[in-house]
Design a protein around this motif. Structure first.
Motif, PDB file in Angstrom:
ATOM      1  N   THR A  41       0.912  -1.203   0.239  1.00 45.66           N
ATOM      2  CA  THR A  41      -0.066   0.070  -0.028  1.00 45.66           C
ATOM      3  C   THR A  41       0.774   1.248   0.004  1.00 45.66           C
ATOM      4  O   THR A  41       1.788   1.318   0.707  1.00 45.66           O
ATOM      5  CB  THR A  41      -0.774  -0.080   1.298  1.00 45.66           C
ATOM      6  OG1 THR A  41      -1.649  -1.292   1.182  1.00 45.66           O
ATOM      7  CG2 THR A  41      -2.026   1.087   1.235  1.00 45.66           C
ATOM      8  N   VAL A  42       0.389   2.193  -0.856  1.00 48.20           N
ATOM      9  CA  VAL A  42       1.156   3.747  -0.907  1.00 48.20           C
ATOM     10  C   VAL A  42       0.212   4.503  -0.099  1.00 48.20           C
ATOM     11  O   VAL A  42      -1.153   4.524  -0.304  1.00 48.20           O
ATOM     12  CB  VAL A  42       1.590   3.936  -2.265  1.00 48.20           C
ATOM     13  CG1 VAL A  42       1.953   5.144  -2.424  1.00 48.20           C
ATOM     14  CG2 VAL A  42       2.161   2.965  -2.780  1.00 48.20           C
ATOM     15  N   TYR A  43       0.928   5.388   0.720  1.00 47.38           N
ATOM     16  CA  TYR A  43       0.192   6.229   1.638  1.00 47.38           C
ATOM     17  C   TYR A  43       0.338   8.011   1.034  1.00 47.38           C
ATOM     18  O   TYR A  43       1.381   8.225   0.589  1.00 47.38           O
ATOM     19  CB  TYR A  43       0.484   6.348   2.915  1.00 47.38           C
ATOM     20  CG  TYR A  43       0.198   4.743   3.569  1.00 47.38           C
ATOM     21  CD1 TYR A  43      -0.997   4.554   4.023  1.00 47.38           C
ATOM     22  CD2 TYR A  43       1.319   3.713   3.352  1.00 47.38           C
ATOM     23  CE1 TYR A  43      -1.164   3.007   4.637  1.00 47.38           C
ATOM     24  CE2 TYR A  43       1.150   2.571   3.741  1.00 47.38           C
ATOM     25  CZ  TYR A  43      -0.105   2.226   4.453  1.00 47.38           C
ATOM     26  OH  TYR A  43      -0.334   1.009   4.940  1.00 47.38           O
ATOM     27  N   ASN A  44      -0.785   8.593   1.592  1.00 46.76           N
ATOM     28  CA  ASN A  44      -0.758  10.103   1.349  1.00 46.76           C
ATOM     29  C   ASN A  44      -0.321  10.411  -0.154  1.00 46.76           C
ATOM     30  O   ASN A  44       0.540  11.317  -0.282  1.00 46.76           O
ATOM     31  CB  ASN A  44       0.105  10.811   2.263  1.00 46.76           C
ATOM     32  CG  ASN A  44      -0.565  10.414   3.609  1.00 46.76           C
ATOM     33  OD1 ASN A  44      -1.558  10.311   3.999  1.00 46.76           O
ATOM     34  ND2 ASN A  44       0.639  10.270   4.732  1.00 46.76           N
ATOM     35  N   VAL A  45      -1.023   9.983  -1.147  1.00 47.44           N
ATOM     36  CA  VAL A  45      -0.425  10.188  -2.276  1.00 47.44           C
ATOM     37  C   VAL A  45      -1.139  11.648  -2.892  1.00 47.44           C
ATOM     38  O   VAL A  45      -2.453  11.920  -2.540  1.00 47.44           O
ATOM     39  CB  VAL A  45      -1.212   9.179  -3.468  1.00 47.44           C
ATOM     40  CG1 VAL A  45      -0.727   9.659  -4.888  1.00 47.44           C
ATOM     41  CG2 VAL A  45      -0.500   7.991  -3.157  1.00 47.44           C
ATOM     42  N   ASN A  84      -4.523   7.175  -0.022  1.00 49.85           N
ATOM     43  CA  ASN A  84      -3.996   5.975   0.152  1.00 49.85           C
ATOM     44  C   ASN A  84      -4.381   4.961  -1.218  1.00 49.85           C
ATOM     45  O   ASN A  84      -5.470   4.967  -1.368  1.00 49.85           O
ATOM     46  CB  ASN A  84      -4.304   5.112   1.645  1.00 49.85           C
ATOM     47  CG  ASN A  84      -3.751   6.045   2.562  1.00 49.85           C
ATOM     48  OD1 ASN A  84      -3.076   6.983   2.504  1.00 49.85           O
ATOM     49  ND2 ASN A  84      -4.238   5.706   3.859  1.00 49.85           N
ATOM     50  N   ILE A  85      -3.723   4.412  -1.687  1.00 48.25           N
ATOM     51  CA  ILE A  85      -3.885   3.450  -2.744  1.00 48.25           C
ATOM     52  C   ILE A  85      -3.305   2.249  -2.375  1.00 48.25           C
ATOM     53  O   ILE A  85      -1.967   1.820  -2.210  1.00 48.25           O
ATOM     54  CB  ILE A  85      -3.116   3.881  -3.880  1.00 48.25           C
ATOM     55  CG1 ILE A  85      -3.604   5.341  -4.319  1.00 48.25           C
ATOM     56  CG2 ILE A  85      -3.545   3.053  -5.253  1.00 48.25           C
ATOM     57  CD1 ILE A  85      -3.084   5.928  -5.683  1.00 48.25           C
ATOM     58  N   GLU A  86      -4.197   1.011  -2.526  1.00 48.11           N
ATOM     59  CA  GLU A  86      -3.633  -0.291  -2.256  1.00 48.11           C
ATOM     60  C   GLU A  86      -2.908  -0.689  -3.539  1.00 48.11           C
ATOM     61  O   GLU A  86      -3.126  -0.365  -4.547  1.00 48.11           O
ATOM     62  CB  GLU A  86      -5.002  -1.074  -2.022  1.00 48.11           C
ATOM     63  CG  GLU A  86      -5.493  -0.863  -0.571  1.00 48.11           C
ATOM     64  CD  GLU A  86      -6.712  -1.455  -0.353  1.00 48.11           C
ATOM     65  OE1 GLU A  86      -7.037  -2.467  -1.203  1.00 48.11           O
ATOM     66  OE2 GLU A  86      -7.433  -1.460   0.836  1.00 48.11           O
ATOM     67  N   ALA A  87      -2.347  -1.883  -3.115  1.00 51.94           N
ATOM     68  CA  ALA A  87      -1.316  -2.675  -4.187  1.00 51.94           C
ATOM     69  C   ALA A  87      -2.313  -2.814  -5.583  1.00 51.94           C
ATOM     70  O   ALA A  87      -3.615  -3.582  -5.398  1.00 51.94           O
ATOM     71  CB  ALA A  87      -1.005  -3.857  -3.706  1.00 51.94           C
ATOM     72  N   GLY A  88      -2.083  -2.526  -6.687  1.00 53.21           N
ATOM     73  CA  GLY A  88      -2.871  -2.945  -8.051  1.00 53.21           C
ATOM     74  C   GLY A  88      -3.777  -2.276  -8.106  1.00 53.21           C
ATOM     75  O   GLY A  88      -4.712  -2.228  -9.019  1.00 53.21           O
TER      76      GLY A  88
END
Length: 527
Positions: A397-401, A420-424
């Motif tokens: 997961t990538v946070y605070n985009v 936040n964006i989860e994987a895929g």
């Protein structure tokens, strides 16, 4: 007569022109600025040691992070209440105890800057419980604010507050196998009585098991033999009771270094493990070192998991190396490796010890951003909506985009926040941008700028990526056909009505004038 008619027509057209100018000015009037919820960055509130402008961080004490967020809103909200919820992130390395944080806060008047001065705000206060095995670092907490404005319309805003942990605490581990430095017997004086020791601090005496019973037996015979009493036998006996105790040398895992500072899934890495003989007098011989890993995400590339070491002198160290391949699918986190050691002491007695090391593995962050959607041409006074899409191509997961737009003549109303964006997964965000003139001598023309995208991984490490944007800023009067908005359509409707009335009025006047002239001519002829 004809001059009077022409004058009337002239004044009618002047009135129509004035009305047209009024509608044009209304069509080009500046749009109404909609207020947004903001964090008061200028003032210091109760529970804060710094303002947000100066780098406020929540206070951490007694296993609790005390968070204070002063929220302000230029307009009124329904019932003067804001609902605030927290997203603490996910992952096993976050320091927060998993819980649901959601509260409602009312508009209050609070003292600011340590004085009697006050300000109206929605003072959001949360106490975040911390784990007992937390690690040092900066951890983002996302605040989601929801409310309704006076007209019942929804209000939504998100903020990020970072919690800094500096009192790292690790979970309880097994007692160290290293002997206390005071336990070495080399400096003790021999005694005539069998020595004893605290079993909680020292290992059992490692005298040769095959010979010790025989020595004890001989000593007992000497003491109880017919030639002497108890005291005489004790002084002349050669039994083990007169020997100083000896301790087996202890081997420990002293440290571990890797060939890469940041280990990511898919990497190949070599681990150099330093082992230390803690004894100051006893050496270690014929040692085998075996390593074992936890889970299936680590692939050992070394020919074997066992390494042979001939000897380790007293107080010295040795290094054993293993090569691993981390699978690309490995979940981020700490991977434990058990190191087992089997060796012989100076009396050929078998000894063993073990230790554990941890290898931190992270998933590579792979993000792609579409170029922000911005018209090729914009006009001064426009308020355009800029959108951007982001794709998480990694496995974590990538946070605070978020994205920051910077360009001459373009004034964003805020940060373009995606979240936040989860994987895929794919997500998008937007923000409004006000178009003004260029800062140079010429107010209009081409402008170029950058969009800087920021995002964070599961450990709070921040990344950034820059993209170029450009557009042409035009004067609002360069192409009137582009001014067709709802207000402009109404203006054309009104103008059509006015034009129709004007035509009817002019025709009526002309017909009356013709009729009057004919009447005058008829009267003149009758006379």
């Amino acid at each position: 007569m004809e001059m009077r008619i022409l004058k009337k027509i002239f004044w009618i057209f002047c009135a129509v022109g004035i009305l047209a100018d009024a509608f044009v000015m209304k069509a080009w009037a500046a749009p109404e600025v909609i207020p947004e919820i903001e964090v008061d960055e200028e003032n210091l509130y109760t529970g804060m040691d710094k303002t947000y402008k100066d780098g406020y961080r929540p206070r951490v004490e007694n296993d609790t992070a005390h968070m204070v967020v002063p929220l302000v809103y230029a307009d009124s909200v329904k019932n003067n209440i804001l609902k605030v919820s927290l997203n603490l992130g996910n992952g096993k390395d976050i320091p927060f105890v998993s819980d649901t944080y959601e509260k409602e806060f009312s508009l209050t008047r609070e003292k600011i800057n340590g004085s009697e001065q006050t300000a109206d705000c929605y003072l959001a206060v949360f106490d975040l419980k911390l784990k007992g095995d937390r690690k040092n670092g900066e951890y983002p907490v996302i605040l989601t604010v929801q409310a309704e404005n006076a007209d019942g319309g929804p209000i939504h805003k998100e903020f990020t507050v970072k919690v800094t942990i500096t009192d790292e605490k690790t979970p309880a581990t097994e007692p160290s196998s290293e002997e206390p430095s005071t336990g070495e017997p080399s400096t003790e004086e021999p005694t005539t009585e069998p020595s004893t020791k605290d079993p909680t601090k020292e290992e059992p005496t490692t005298e040769p098991p095959a010979e010790e019973p025989k020595d004890d037996l001989n000593g007992a015979v000497d003491v109880t033999g017919p030639s002497g009493g108890g005291s005489g036998g004790a002084s002349s006996g050669g039994g083990g009771g007169s020997e100083a105790p000896t301790f087996a040398p202890k081997m420990i895992v002293q440290s571990c270094t890797s060939s890469k500072e940041d280990i990511q899934a898919g990497d190949e890495v070599t681990l150099d493990i330093t082992l230390r003989n803690t004894s100051s007098s006893e050496s270690v011989r014929n040692m085998t070192v075996t390593i074992g890993d936890e889970g299936e995400s680590l692939n050992l590339l070394s020919p074997t998991d066992t390494v042979y070491v001939d000897s380790v002198p007293a107080g010295q160290t040795c290094v054993v190396s293993y090569k691993y391949k981390i699978l690309a699918s490995a979940a981020p986190g700490a991977y434990g490796l058990t190191v087992s050691m089997d060796y012989a002491d100076s009396k050929a007695a078998s000894q063993s010890a073990s230790g554990k090391i941890k290898m931190m593995v992270a998933q590579a962050v792979k993000m792609e951003f579409d170029t922000p959607v911005l018209d090729a041409e914009v006009q001064v006074g426009d308020v355009v909506n800029v959108q951007m899409q982001a794709m998480n191509l990694g496995r974590g997961t990538v946070y605070n985009v978020r994205a920051v737009i910077e360009a001459d003549g373009l004034a964003p109303e805020g940060t373009l926040f995606i979240g936040n964006i989860e994987a895929g997964k794919t997500a998008s965000g937007s923000t409004k941008v006000n178009v003004s003139g260029l800062s140079g001598a010429n107010l209009y023309g081409r402008t170029e700028g950058t969009v800087t995208c920021y995002y964070e991984d599961e450990n709070g490490k921040e990344y950034e990526k820059k993209m170029d944007i450009s557009t042409t800023i035009k004067t609002p009067f360069s192409n009137k056909e582009e001014m067709k908005t709802d207000d402009t359509g109404q203006w054309w409707t009104v103008m059509a009505v006015i034009g129709g009335i004007l035509v009817v009025f002019v025709v009526t006047i002309v017909l009356k004038s013709i009729k009057r002239n004919r009447k005058d001519e008829a009267e003149e002829e009758s006379e």
